[in-house]
Design an enzyme around this catalytic site. Sequence first.
Site, PDB file in Angstrom:
ATOM      1  N   LYS A 135       0.840  -1.209   0.000  1.00  0.00           N
ATOM      2  CA  LYS A 135       0.000   0.000   0.000  1.00  0.00           C
ATOM      3  C   LYS A 135       0.874   1.257   0.000  1.00  0.00           C
ATOM      4  O   LYS A 135       0.648   2.171  -0.794  1.00  0.00           O
ATOM      5  CB  LYS A 135      -0.918  -0.020   1.229  1.00  0.00           C
ATOM      6  CG  LYS A 135      -1.872   1.157   1.309  1.00  0.00           C
ATOM      7  CD  LYS A 135      -3.102   0.808   2.120  1.00  0.00           C
ATOM      8  CE  LYS A 135      -2.899   0.920   3.613  1.00  0.00           C
ATOM      9  NZ  LYS A 135      -2.766   2.300   4.092  1.00  0.00           N
ATOM     10  N   SER A 136       1.876   1.300   0.877  1.00  0.00           N
ATOM     11  CA  SER A 136       2.736   2.494   0.960  1.00  0.00           C
ATOM     12  C   SER A 136       3.409   2.772  -0.384  1.00  0.00           C
ATOM     13  O   SER A 136       3.494   3.916  -0.829  1.00  0.00           O
ATOM     14  CB  SER A 136       3.852   2.277   1.986  1.00  0.00           C
ATOM     15  OG  SER A 136       3.350   2.308   3.281  1.00  0.00           O
ATOM     16  N   GLY A 158      -4.536   8.172   5.004  1.00  0.00           N
ATOM     17  CA  GLY A 158      -3.664   9.096   5.731  1.00  0.00           C
ATOM     18  C   GLY A 158      -2.377   9.382   4.968  1.00  0.00           C
ATOM     19  O   GLY A 158      -1.847  10.497   5.022  1.00  0.00           O
ATOM     20  N   ARG A 168      -7.392  12.789  12.142  1.00  0.00           N
ATOM     21  CA  ARG A 168      -5.957  12.487  12.018  1.00  0.00           C
ATOM     22  C   ARG A 168      -5.147  13.764  11.889  1.00  0.00           C
ATOM     23  O   ARG A 168      -5.359  14.555  10.977  1.00  0.00           O
ATOM     24  CB  ARG A 168      -5.728  11.533  10.852  1.00  0.00           C
ATOM     25  CG  ARG A 168      -6.556  10.258  11.082  1.00  0.00           C
ATOM     26  CD  ARG A 168      -6.169   9.131  10.244  1.00  0.00           C
ATOM     27  NE  ARG A 168      -4.824   8.694  10.513  1.00  0.00           N
ATOM     28  CZ  ARG A 168      -4.225   7.752   9.823  1.00  0.00           C
ATOM     29  NH1 ARG A 168      -4.856   7.166   8.829  1.00  0.00           N
ATOM     30  NH2 ARG A 168      -2.999   7.393  10.100  1.00  0.00           N
ATOM     31  N   ASP A 214       2.592  -0.574  12.174  1.00  0.00           N
ATOM     32  CA  ASP A 214       1.305  -1.122  11.737  1.00  0.00           C
ATOM     33  C   ASP A 214       1.094  -2.559  12.210  1.00  0.00           C
ATOM     34  O   ASP A 214      -0.004  -3.110  12.059  1.00  0.00           O
ATOM     35  CB  ASP A 214       1.193  -1.038  10.209  1.00  0.00           C
ATOM     36  CG  ASP A 214       1.162   0.426   9.735  1.00  0.00           C
ATOM     37  OD1 ASP A 214       0.751   1.293  10.523  1.00  0.00           O
ATOM     38  OD2 ASP A 214       1.554   0.682   8.590  1.00  0.00           O
ATOM     39  N   LYS A 218      -3.888   6.565  14.502  1.00  0.00           N
ATOM     40  CA  LYS A 218      -3.987   5.756  13.273  1.00  0.00           C
ATOM     41  C   LYS A 218      -5.443   5.737  12.788  1.00  0.00           C
ATOM     42  O   LYS A 218      -6.231   6.564  13.179  1.00  0.00           O
ATOM     43  CB  LYS A 218      -3.444   4.353  13.528  1.00  0.00           C
ATOM     44  CG  LYS A 218      -1.947   4.347  13.792  1.00  0.00           C
ATOM     45  CD  LYS A 218      -1.182   4.814  12.571  1.00  0.00           C
ATOM     46  CE  LYS A 218       0.284   5.043  12.856  1.00  0.00           C
ATOM     47  NZ  LYS A 218       0.979   5.657  11.729  1.00  0.00           N
ATOM     48  N   ARG A 260      -5.658   3.050  18.019  1.00  0.00           N
ATOM     49  CA  ARG A 260      -5.361   1.604  18.062  1.00  0.00           C
ATOM     50  C   ARG A 260      -4.938   1.111  19.434  1.00  0.00           C
ATOM     51  O   ARG A 260      -4.847  -0.100  19.625  1.00  0.00           O
ATOM     52  CB  ARG A 260      -4.315   1.228  17.002  1.00  0.00           C
ATOM     53  CG  ARG A 260      -4.914   1.153  15.619  1.00  0.00           C
ATOM     54  CD  ARG A 260      -3.999   0.477  14.605  1.00  0.00           C
ATOM     55  NE  ARG A 260      -4.634   0.484  13.293  1.00  0.00           N
ATOM     56  CZ  ARG A 260      -4.014   0.669  12.152  1.00  0.00           C
ATOM     57  NH1 ARG A 260      -2.711   0.839  12.126  1.00  0.00           N
ATOM     58  NH2 ARG A 260      -4.692   0.646  11.013  1.00  0.00           N
TER      59      ARG A 260
END
Length: 443
Positions: A22-23, A99, A128, A330, A357, A361
Amino acid sequence: MSAVRFDPSGPLRGELRPPPDKSISHRAALIGAIGDGPTRISGYLDSADTRSTLAAVSACGAKVSEGDRDGAGGLFVEVEGVGLRGGARAAEIDVGNAGTLLRILPGWLAGQGEGEWTLDGDESIRLRPVDRIAAPLTAMGADVSCRDGRLPPLRVRGSALRGIDYEPPVASAQVKSCVLLAGLLAEGETTVRERIPTRDHTERMLAAAGAEIRRDEGAVTIAPAERIESGDCAVPGDFSSAAFFCAAALLVEGSELALSEVGINRGRIGLLTILDRMGVEMSDSDRGGSGLAVREVREPGPEPVATLIARRSPLRGAAVGAEDVPAAIDELPIVALLACFADGETVVSGAAELRSKESDRIATVVDGLRGLGAEIEARPDGFAVNGTSGLRGGRLEAQGDHRLAMLGAIAGLASEEGVEVEGFDAVAVSYPAFERDLRSLLS
Ligand code: S3P
């Protein structure tokens, strides 16, 4: 809202190529958009978050065309960039739940000659913090403002930027990436310092796109550029998605999984260090037995990849501190789950960042696992778990957080009574095919 049940299961066995990272997918589309000419991305993650990035770069004027899908659910995407100083089109950008998009894209927008952009998103994105990017961008001369000085919507007006030497108060790859993109457009060099390294995907990709980047111990410096050109990019598998399968294999008796083409960037694999401390036998060859093997390490492009072999393993409690956090940020919910099955106490500290997050979390992981029978307690900057060699099961609310939904599923497989995950459809943010892939490994 969707509820999906995960019953106690037999072993997980077989091979899987986890979905694309994803990043790296976000960055490939963003860097493609600011580049000259076409960027061909193979294995772009097809998920809600990364679709938000494609929509955002289109709104700014990049031309995005989609091609075929590969076996691991990756898309072929071509992004025809508008150019670094090409004048991004003014737009109202909906970042959805992403984010990374919210915090990286403004670095480029802030240095555009003119134009105005607003970035906003869903209910969770509105909680956020964006002051972490507004502060360094303002110090560079940018014109940015946000709600209550801290939260989205974020408004950016293009202006002239100057280079800075900056150390973010919290370790963050998103903040680092944002400042580096702004640095490409600034007058003079820009340096970002970090005491504990975070993922360096942006640095690797910008260097491959021709940017002048210098990396010294604890600092990265970027020079202004007239143009960059990223060319082709192949996205490796996502370690953070693979980590859920590793956890399942470590917990469920008789399991053996091979996870192929997984990205093993040093800033991402802190979970492996923590597992080692929790007593998991780690190896770089595959001699059988228990634990985790990292095999076939290679570097086909800017990022290293490997095959992970995961098998059931005994676990013991461990201490996880601030220096472990950035490379495992994560995966800390997974550490909490594994700790429930470990012998002894696990304490995670120095991780207050978890509260900012997709959900808080610390609160959601602690409440979620406690509801399944865990002896877990929240701390201001982490949590403490008393390992009881198992979990009863029950219901877990995903709270709109994709990683919590996947955590609930793995907890269910390893529990005594199974887990019903409420709001399971949150997985679409990073891993739409998670349930199908998980069930394909159950025998
Ligand atoms: C990300 C960096 C991390 C991580 C997030 C993705 C990135 O956030 O938690 O899921 O792609 O740069 P922070 O930069 O806020 O630590």
